[in-house]
Design a protein around this motif. Structure first.
Motif, PDB file in Angstrom:
ATOM      1  N   TYR A  55       0.898  -1.265  -0.113  1.00 55.08           N
ATOM      2  CA  TYR A  55       0.203  -0.054  -0.098  1.00 55.08           C
ATOM      3  C   TYR A  55       0.782   1.215   0.057  1.00 55.08           C
ATOM      4  O   TYR A  55       0.188   1.719  -0.637  1.00 55.08           O
ATOM      5  CB  TYR A  55      -1.115   0.080   1.042  1.00 55.08           C
ATOM      6  N   ILE A  56       2.059   1.617   0.987  1.00 55.92           N
ATOM      7  CA  ILE A  56       2.463   2.329   0.949  1.00 55.92           C
ATOM      8  C   ILE A  56       2.809   3.272  -0.675  1.00 55.92           C
ATOM      9  O   ILE A  56       3.274   3.648  -0.643  1.00 55.92           O
ATOM     10  CB  ILE A  56       3.809   2.328   2.088  1.00 55.92           C
ATOM     11  N   GLU A  59       0.057   1.431  -3.899  1.00 60.63           N
ATOM     12  CA  GLU A  59      -0.816   2.081  -3.478  1.00 60.63           C
ATOM     13  C   GLU A  59      -1.078   3.707  -3.601  1.00 60.63           C
ATOM     14  O   GLU A  59      -1.548   4.515  -3.971  1.00 60.63           O
ATOM     15  CB  GLU A  59      -1.989   1.153  -3.087  1.00 60.63           C
ATOM     16  N   TRP A  60      -0.354   4.235  -2.562  1.00 57.75           N
ATOM     17  CA  TRP A  60      -0.294   5.237  -1.883  1.00 57.75           C
ATOM     18  C   TRP A  60       1.122   6.316  -2.703  1.00 57.75           C
ATOM     19  O   TRP A  60       1.147   7.233  -2.543  1.00 57.75           O
ATOM     20  CB  TRP A  60      -0.400   6.004  -0.542  1.00 57.75           C
ATOM     21  N   ILE A  62       3.759   6.414  -1.718  1.00 57.79           N
ATOM     22  CA  ILE A  62       4.092   7.168   0.057  1.00 57.79           C
ATOM     23  C   ILE A  62       5.483   7.012   0.355  1.00 57.79           C
ATOM     24  O   ILE A  62       6.351   7.373   1.499  1.00 57.79           O
ATOM     25  CB  ILE A  62       3.068   7.845   0.681  1.00 57.79           C
ATOM     26  N   LYS A  94       2.221  13.319  -2.122  1.00 55.25           N
ATOM     27  CA  LYS A  94       1.483  12.915  -2.626  1.00 55.25           C
ATOM     28  C   LYS A  94       0.623  12.327  -1.054  1.00 55.25           C
ATOM     29  O   LYS A  94      -0.435  11.918  -1.026  1.00 55.25           O
ATOM     30  CB  LYS A  94       2.236  10.955  -2.403  1.00 55.25           C
ATOM     31  N   ALA A  95       1.430  12.331  -0.223  1.00 54.76           N
ATOM     32  CA  ALA A  95       0.893  12.309   1.421  1.00 54.76           C
ATOM     33  C   ALA A  95       0.303  13.946   2.110  1.00 54.76           C
ATOM     34  O   ALA A  95      -1.285  13.243   2.338  1.00 54.76           O
ATOM     35  CB  ALA A  95       1.816  12.253   2.550  1.00 54.76           C
ATOM     36  N   GLU A  97      -1.852  14.905  -0.413  1.00 57.30           N
ATOM     37  CA  GLU A  97      -3.182  15.164  -1.370  1.00 57.30           C
ATOM     38  C   GLU A  97      -3.563  13.791  -0.782  1.00 57.30           C
ATOM     39  O   GLU A  97      -4.848  13.964  -0.846  1.00 57.30           O
ATOM     40  CB  GLU A  97      -2.810  14.266  -2.701  1.00 57.30           C
ATOM     41  N   TRP A  98      -3.298  12.757  -0.293  1.00 58.21           N
ATOM     42  CA  TRP A  98      -3.953  11.718   0.755  1.00 58.21           C
ATOM     43  C   TRP A  98      -4.448  12.664   2.108  1.00 58.21           C
ATOM     44  O   TRP A  98      -5.490  12.220   2.491  1.00 58.21           O
ATOM     45  CB  TRP A  98      -3.004  10.830   0.901  1.00 58.21           C
ATOM     46  N   ARG A  99      -4.117  13.395   2.503  1.00 60.19           N
ATOM     47  CA  ARG A  99      -4.562  14.321   3.315  1.00 60.19           C
ATOM     48  C   ARG A  99      -6.100  14.818   2.957  1.00 60.19           C
ATOM     49  O   ARG A  99      -6.966  14.778   4.266  1.00 60.19           O
ATOM     50  CB  ARG A  99      -3.233  14.561   4.435  1.00 60.19           C
TER      51      ARG A  99
END
Length: 131
Positions: A55-56, A59-60, A62, A94-95, A97-99
């Protein structure tokens, strides 16, 4: 991984002087219980742990994967790249954006998180009323 690889990984994390998140599964070390050197806990007691690599990394977007033949200097340099290098800057972007997506999903009654929870509740209620 072997206990030696675990120790190398741990000391690389410790030597990086960076905050991290790391979860050690009970079955991580083949045939043994995971045992970290005492100095690892002493040096890192204020900054620990890791999450699921797939995932890290994939997928994510990050995080970065490390070679399974782990060496402390590789861990140290990877962490420095993550925290200070170009890849790290992209991952931070990216982090963020996820936030923002998480904030939007939970911000109001119209957020996707609330809508998904309502759908689960409605489906549960519908299925129990048809029985």
């Amino acid at each position: 991984m072997t206990n030696e690889q675990l120790v190398e990984f741990a000391l690389g994390l410790a030597n990086s002087n960076k905050t991290f998140m790391w979860v050690i599964r009970p079955d991580l070390v083949a045939g043994h219980t995971a045992v970290l050197p005492p100095e690892f806990v002493t040096v890192t007691k204020e900054r620990e742990q890791q999450t699921n690599c797939r995932y890290i990394c994939s997928e994510w977007g990050i995080g970065m994967e490390i070679n399974s033949d782990v060496k402390r200097n590789e861990v140290e340099s990877l962490l420095i790249e993550l925290m200070e290098g170009d890849k790290g800057k992209e991952m931070k972007k990216k982090a963020m954006e996820w936030r923002q997506m998480a904030k939007e999903a939970t911000a109001s009654l119209g957020g996707s998180s609330v809508q998904n929870l309502e759908n689960v509740i409605n489906q549960a209620l519908l299925s129990s009323s048809t029985d």
